[in-house]
Design a protein around this motif. Structure first.
Motif, PDB file in Angstrom:
ATOM      1  N   MET A   1      56.106  32.256  32.108  1.00  0.00           N
ATOM      2  CA  MET A   1      54.980  31.598  32.767  1.00  0.00           C
ATOM      3  C   MET A   1      53.733  32.464  32.615  1.00  0.00           C
ATOM      4  O   MET A   1      53.757  33.674  32.852  1.00  0.00           O
ATOM      5  N   ASN A   2      52.635  31.822  32.205  1.00  0.00           N
ATOM      6  CA  ASN A   2      51.386  32.531  32.030  1.00  0.00           C
ATOM      7  C   ASN A   2      50.618  32.553  33.352  1.00  0.00           C
ATOM      8  O   ASN A   2      50.142  31.518  33.824  1.00  0.00           O
ATOM      9  N   ILE A   3      50.552  33.713  33.963  1.00  0.00           N
ATOM     10  CA  ILE A   3      49.858  33.851  35.243  1.00  0.00           C
ATOM     11  C   ILE A   3      48.473  34.435  35.000  1.00  0.00           C
ATOM     12  O   ILE A   3      48.345  35.585  34.541  1.00  0.00           O
ATOM     13  N   ASN A   4      47.435  33.618  35.267  1.00  0.00           N
ATOM     14  CA  ASN A   4      46.076  34.108  35.068  1.00  0.00           C
ATOM     15  C   ASN A   4      45.645  34.979  36.251  1.00  0.00           C
ATOM     16  O   ASN A   4      46.364  35.112  37.237  1.00  0.00           O
ATOM     17  N   GLU A   5      44.459  35.555  36.140  1.00  0.00           N
ATOM     18  CA  GLU A   5      43.989  36.481  37.172  1.00  0.00           C
ATOM     19  C   GLU A   5      43.845  35.802  38.536  1.00  0.00           C
ATOM     20  O   GLU A   5      44.171  36.385  39.574  1.00  0.00           O
ATOM     21  N   ASN A   6      43.368  34.561  38.531  1.00  0.00           N
ATOM     22  CA  ASN A   6      43.180  33.838  39.796  1.00  0.00           C
ATOM     23  C   ASN A   6      44.522  33.594  40.480  1.00  0.00           C
ATOM     24  O   ASN A   6      44.661  33.812  41.695  1.00  0.00           O
ATOM     25  N   THR A   7      45.509  33.150  39.719  1.00  0.00           N
ATOM     26  CA  THR A   7      46.836  32.894  40.284  1.00  0.00           C
ATOM     27  C   THR A   7      47.446  34.178  40.813  1.00  0.00           C
ATOM     28  O   THR A   7      48.051  34.200  41.898  1.00  0.00           O
ATOM     29  N   ASN A   8      47.290  35.250  40.054  1.00  0.00           N
ATOM     30  CA  ASN A   8      47.832  36.546  40.464  1.00  0.00           C
ATOM     31  C   ASN A   8      47.191  37.023  41.769  1.00  0.00           C
ATOM     32  O   ASN A   8      47.874  37.546  42.664  1.00  0.00           O
ATOM     33  N   LEU A  11      48.669  35.000  44.634  1.00  0.00           N
ATOM     34  CA  LEU A  11      50.023  35.460  44.955  1.00  0.00           C
ATOM     35  C   LEU A  11      49.996  36.759  45.766  1.00  0.00           C
ATOM     36  O   LEU A  11      50.793  36.948  46.687  1.00  0.00           O
TER      37      LEU A  11
END
Length: 311
Positions: A1-8, A11
């Motif tokens: 899964m590609n987690i971008n900076e915003n998603t990270n 989280l």
């Protein structure tokens, strides 16, 4: 899964949130797998709301009457929600005060104009029939409206006009309670006898009222206003918001209610001219008799003396 900076970042914030209350983040995230998507009807509880209208007669316009008053009670809840934000803000700022008070006034403005539903939205003949099934219930039994009053002003301003000189700041709330203006809707002050309508209302709510009255002695709207700085208390926008709220609740809204009562009870030519709760509704409702004023300090002597009089 590609987690971008915003998603990270999200989280990490979620993890911090649940770490603060000692709950495992993985457990909460896994729970999302089994949760249902939110729908409008579930979120608003539409089915429950639409099944709360129980007619006591076969007359169609009784449904209008029930729905109208349920909408009123929901609006009262919105008003109390806003007032509580003012009451429970430790160090309140003028801008916040004005914004919340403006919201409250907007709700009461809506309630005032909505009386057209009652005035012109029901058949007089039907109303005069189904209202008999409402006896001895009365509109003054709205507990939320009483809470709004207690949370707005000092108790002395809610005391029956005839007894205010006998009430002081140190008077126990239970003594004050027995002298509140709406007691006159169901109490003979000479004998102390109370109507069934008033007695049932007190049995249901008096204990909660006394607690609420005590709690809001120091944090009603007027007291929160007095806690502002001297310059903020002179803020024209805030003073106007306070005056508008006071006038709307205690004159405009009340007079519109009285107008509707006159149409059905006095001018219809039907019934005995009495309120369902048995009160002297003309003197109880008209503001010029009780002079219910939340913030008397914000009005001139002439305005106070002519309060509620026809212009």
């Amino acid at each position: 899964m590609n987690i971008n900076e915003n998603t990270n970042a999200i989280l990490k914030d979620i993890e911090l949130k649940y770490d603060a209350i000692d709950i495992k983040t993985d457990t909460q995230l896994e729970g999302l797998l089994w949760s249902k998507p939110v729908t409008y009807w579930d979120y608003i509880q539409t089915d429950a709301l639409l099944n709360l209208q129980i007619q006591r007669t076969v007359l169609p316009d009784e449904m209008v009457f029930i729905l109208y008053h349920q909408v009123n009670e929901l609006t009262f809840k919105m008003i109390l929600w806003e007032i509580n934000q003012i009451a429970n803000t430790p160090t309140i700022q003028a801008d916040f005060f004005i914004e919340r008070l403006t919201r409250v006034s907007r709700y009461f403005d809506m309630l005032t104009t909505s009386f057209g539903i009652m005035e012109n939205g029901m058949d007089v003949d039907q109303y005069m029939k189904f209202r008999n099934t409402l006896t001895p219930a009365s509109g003054f039994q709205s507990a939320q409206y009483r809470l709004i009053e207690f949370a707005t002003t000092d108790l002395i301003n809610l005391v029956d006009y005839r007894f205010r000189k006998s009430i002081e700041n140190t008077t126990p709330v239970e003594t004050v309670f027995e002298k509140l203006y709406w007691q006159a809707a169901g109490k003979d002050f000479k004998t102390g006898k109370k109507s069934y309508t008033l007695d049932a209302f007190e049995k249901r709510y008096k204990a909660a009222f006394l607690t609420f009255m005590e709690e809001h002695k120091s944090c009603n709207i007027w007291q929160k206003f007095r806690q502002l700085s001297e310059s903020d208390q002179k803020n024209p926008a805030l003073i106007q918001a306070m005056r508008h709220f006071d006038y709307t609740v205690n004159i405009t809204w009340v007079m519109q209610h009285l107008k509707v009562a006159i149409k059905y009870i006095d001018q219809s030519g039907q019934g005995n001219g009495e309120a369902t709760g048995g009160s002297d509704w003309r003197k109880y409702m008209h503001p010029k008799y009780q002079k219910r004023i939340f913030f008397p300090e914000l009005w001139s002597v002439d305005e106070l003396e002519s309060w509620g009089e026809e212009k």
